[in-house]
Design a protein around this motif. Structure first.
Motif, mmCIF file in Angstrom:
data_model
loop_
_atom_site.group_PDB
_atom_site.id
_atom_site.type_symbol
_atom_site.label_atom_id
_atom_site.label_comp_id
_atom_site.label_asym_id
_atom_site.label_seq_id
_atom_site.Cartn_x
_atom_site.Cartn_y
_atom_site.Cartn_z
ATOM 1 N N ALA A 113 17.366 -5.055 -18.286
ATOM 2 C CA ALA A 113 16.912 -5.727 -19.506
ATOM 3 C C ALA A 113 16.154 -7.033 -19.245
ATOM 4 O O ALA A 113 15.122 -7.286 -19.894
ATOM 5 N N PRO A 114 16.604 -7.913 -18.329
ATOM 6 C CA PRO A 114 15.843 -9.150 -18.092
ATOM 7 C C PRO A 114 14.413 -8.906 -17.616
ATOM 8 O O PRO A 114 13.520 -9.707 -17.915
ATOM 9 N N SER A 115 14.183 -7.803 -16.887
ATOM 10 C CA SER A 115 12.811 -7.485 -16.470
ATOM 11 C C SER A 115 11.936 -7.211 -17.683
ATOM 12 O O SER A 115 10.794 -7.681 -17.764
ATOM 13 N N MET A 116 12.457 -6.437 -18.619
ATOM 14 C CA MET A 116 11.699 -6.128 -19.825
ATOM 15 C C MET A 116 11.494 -7.380 -20.676
ATOM 16 O O MET A 116 10.412 -7.602 -21.219
ATOM 17 N N LEU A 117 12.517 -8.206 -20.777
ATOM 18 C CA LEU A 117 12.407 -9.440 -21.548
ATOM 19 C C LEU A 117 11.322 -10.350 -20.975
ATOM 20 O O LEU A 117 10.555 -10.975 -21.707
ATOM 21 N N GLY A 118 11.239 -10.403 -19.662
ATOM 22 C CA GLY A 118 10.274 -11.283 -19.016
ATOM 23 C C GLY A 118 8.831 -10.897 -19.267
ATOM 24 O O GLY A 118 7.948 -11.755 -19.244
ATOM 25 N N LEU A 119 8.576 -9.630 -19.509
ATOM 26 C CA LEU A 119 7.201 -9.200 -19.753
ATOM 27 C C LEU A 119 6.622 -9.880 -20.997
ATOM 28 O O LEU A 119 5.418 -10.088 -21.098
ATOM 29 N N GLY A 120 7.487 -10.210 -21.941
ATOM 30 C CA GLY A 120 7.030 -10.904 -23.134
ATOM 31 C C GLY A 120 7.020 -12.405 -23.000
ATOM 32 O O GLY A 120 6.406 -13.103 -23.815
ATOM 33 N N GLN A 121 7.700 -12.927 -21.979
ATOM 34 C CA GLN A 121 7.800 -14.371 -21.778
ATOM 35 C C GLN A 121 6.755 -14.904 -20.802
ATOM 36 O O GLN A 121 6.349 -16.065 -20.893
ATOM 37 N N LEU A 170 14.881 -17.050 -18.952
ATOM 38 C CA LEU A 170 15.056 -15.804 -18.199
ATOM 39 C C LEU A 170 16.177 -15.916 -17.170
ATOM 40 O O LEU A 170 16.872 -14.932 -16.891
ATOM 41 N N GLY A 171 16.387 -17.106 -16.608
ATOM 42 C CA GLY A 171 17.501 -17.294 -15.687
ATOM 43 C C GLY A 171 18.838 -17.117 -16.375
ATOM 44 O O GLY A 171 19.740 -16.438 -15.866
ATOM 45 N N VAL A 172 18.989 -17.715 -17.559
ATOM 46 C CA VAL A 172 20.226 -17.572 -18.330
ATOM 47 C C VAL A 172 20.410 -16.123 -18.761
ATOM 48 O O VAL A 172 21.528 -15.565 -18.695
ATOM 49 N N ALA A 173 19.323 -15.469 -19.187
ATOM 50 C CA ALA A 173 19.410 -14.072 -19.608
ATOM 51 C C ALA A 173 19.859 -13.181 -18.456
ATOM 52 O O ALA A 173 20.679 -12.269 -18.631
ATOM 53 N N ALA A 174 19.329 -13.446 -17.262
ATOM 54 C CA ALA A 174 19.707 -12.652 -16.089
ATOM 55 C C ALA A 174 21.176 -12.849 -15.739
ATOM 56 O O ALA A 174 21.891 -11.881 -15.438
ATOM 57 N N ALA A 175 21.641 -14.093 -15.758
ATOM 58 C CA ALA A 175 23.045 -14.364 -15.438
ATOM 59 C C ALA A 175 23.965 -13.705 -16.454
ATOM 60 O O ALA A 175 24.991 -13.092 -16.086
ATOM 61 N N ALA A 176 23.620 -13.803 -17.740
ATOM 62 C CA ALA A 176 24.452 -13.197 -18.780
ATOM 63 C C ALA A 176 24.466 -11.686 -18.653
ATOM 64 O O ALA A 176 25.534 -11.044 -18.759
ATOM 65 N N VAL A 186 24.325 -16.685 -9.078
ATOM 66 C CA VAL A 186 23.285 -16.596 -8.050
ATOM 67 C C VAL A 186 22.082 -15.810 -8.567
ATOM 68 O O VAL A 186 20.927 -16.215 -8.374
ATOM 69 N N CYS A 187 22.337 -14.691 -9.246
ATOM 70 C CA CYS A 187 21.231 -13.894 -9.792
ATOM 71 C C CYS A 187 20.437 -14.704 -10.814
ATOM 72 O O CYS A 187 19.200 -14.669 -10.819
ATOM 73 N N GLY A 188 21.135 -15.423 -11.681
ATOM 74 C CA GLY A 188 20.450 -16.236 -12.671
ATOM 75 C C GLY A 188 19.579 -17.306 -12.041
ATOM 76 O O GLY A 188 18.429 -17.521 -12.459
ATOM 77 N N MET A 189 20.099 -17.984 -11.016
ATOM 78 C CA MET A 189 19.313 -19.035 -10.360
ATOM 79 C C MET A 189 18.130 -18.462 -9.581
ATOM 80 O O MET A 189 17.058 -19.077 -9.517
ATOM 81 N N MET A 190 18.304 -17.278 -9.007
ATOM 82 C CA MET A 190 17.191 -16.652 -8.298
ATOM 83 C C MET A 190 16.084 -16.249 -9.254
ATOM 84 O O MET A 190 14.895 -16.388 -8.942
ATOM 85 N N VAL A 191 16.446 -15.744 -10.432
ATOM 86 C CA VAL A 191 15.438 -15.409 -11.434
ATOM 87 C C VAL A 191 14.742 -16.683 -11.909
ATOM 88 O O VAL A 191 13.521 -16.709 -12.107
ATOM 89 N N TRP A 192 15.499 -17.745 -12.086
ATOM 90 C CA TRP A 192 14.897 -19.046 -12.447
ATOM 91 C C TRP A 192 13.873 -19.475 -11.405
ATOM 92 O O TRP A 192 12.769 -19.922 -11.743
ATOM 93 N N GLU A 193 14.227 -19.347 -10.119
ATOM 94 C CA GLU A 193 13.288 -19.698 -9.054
ATOM 95 C C GLU A 193 12.056 -18.801 -9.086
ATOM 96 O O GLU A 193 10.927 -19.270 -8.912
#
Length: 269
Positions: free
Chosen positions: A92-100, A67-73, A44-51
């Protein structure tokens, strides 16, 4: 029945059916707990980040999936390690997203952190305090949403924040607080928790409404009606679980202050 009245309730059947499926699936996973529940929360968290990424940054085609896969993992690993190691994974996914992200990076980072912290909070509730207390939180959010929906459609009246959410009314908000307070009273009568649970339930209801309105603000900024079309009658998972985001993060914080459950246990670890 007039056309106007029908338009108020024309999505009710679809919402009820989709809601029943979600509640059924969620209830089974909550009851089983353990890895099954952890997998559900991670998905659910991964899909919400994807959305979230799909709404904010339409210029990047691969970013939502990455980023969705990264959040789920990250959520899945965080659910299996001690809290001190889980917290960096949750952020960590928040920080990763800043570069994406090409645009909307700050909004993404804030909401991605909220999504994963909320997911982690639900895992803590289930693993540490058992299914009955996670069910309490779910009931608070669901009754807030249901009471607000029916009171808002039936009574109408002054809008809560018309610029962001043109359908949410003060009547619906207050009805949600009353319904959540009723859940708190019922739980206080059925468990060793004291009457302060009613106040905590009302506060969690307010937090869930704040989460709902915050998600509406993101959608308004992105120029979309729903976060996705995954759930008939509800839109996306972000649309359906926005209230749980606010309520779950609130309990993580409030549990440190009041002790949780009130009158039973110590503060959250």
């Amino acid at each position: 029945m007039s056309q106007r009245l029908r338009s108020k309730w024309d999505d009710l059947g679809e919402r009820l059916l989709s809601g029943a499926v979600l509640v059924g699936l969620g209830s089974v996973c909550v009851w089983i707990g353990g890895t099954v529940f952890h997998l559900l929360v991670a998905a659910v968290c991964g899909m919400m980040v994807w959305e979230l990424v799909s709404m904010l940054d339409t210029r990047r085609e691969r970013s939502p999936l990455i980023l969705g896969v990264a959040a789920a993992a990250a959520m899945l690993v965080a659910s299996e390690v001690p809290a001190s190691f889980a917290l960096p994974l949750v952020l960590a996914p928040s920080m990763l997203g800043l570069g994406q992200m090409e645009r909307g990076g700050v909004t993404y980072a804030s909401f991605a952190a909220l999504i994963l912290l909320a997911g982690y909070g639900m895992i803590v509730l289930r693993d540490v305090y058992g299914a009955q207390w996670l069910l309490w939180l779910i009931l608070v959010v669901v009754t807030t949403d249901v009471a607000g929906y029916f009171a808002g459609r039936s009574i109408g009246g002054k809008l809560l924040w018309p610029r962001v959410s043109p359908k949410k009314t003060w009547a619906g908000a207050i009805a949600g607080w009353v319904a959540a307070g009723g859940v708190g009273v019922a739980y206080a009568m059925l468990t060793p928790a004291h009457a302060g649970l009613m106040g905590l339930s009302i506060a969690a209801s307010m937090a869930s409404q704040i989460g709902d309105i915050a998600e509406s603000a993101v959608k308004r900024r992105a120029g979309v009606k729903d976060s996705s079309n995954l759930i008939p009658g509800h839109g996306g998972l972000f649309d359906r679980f926005d209230g749980m985001l606010g309520a779950s993060v609130f309990i993580l914080i409030a549990g440190q202050i009041t002790g949780f459950p009130p009158g039973i246990g110590p503060a959250l670890p």
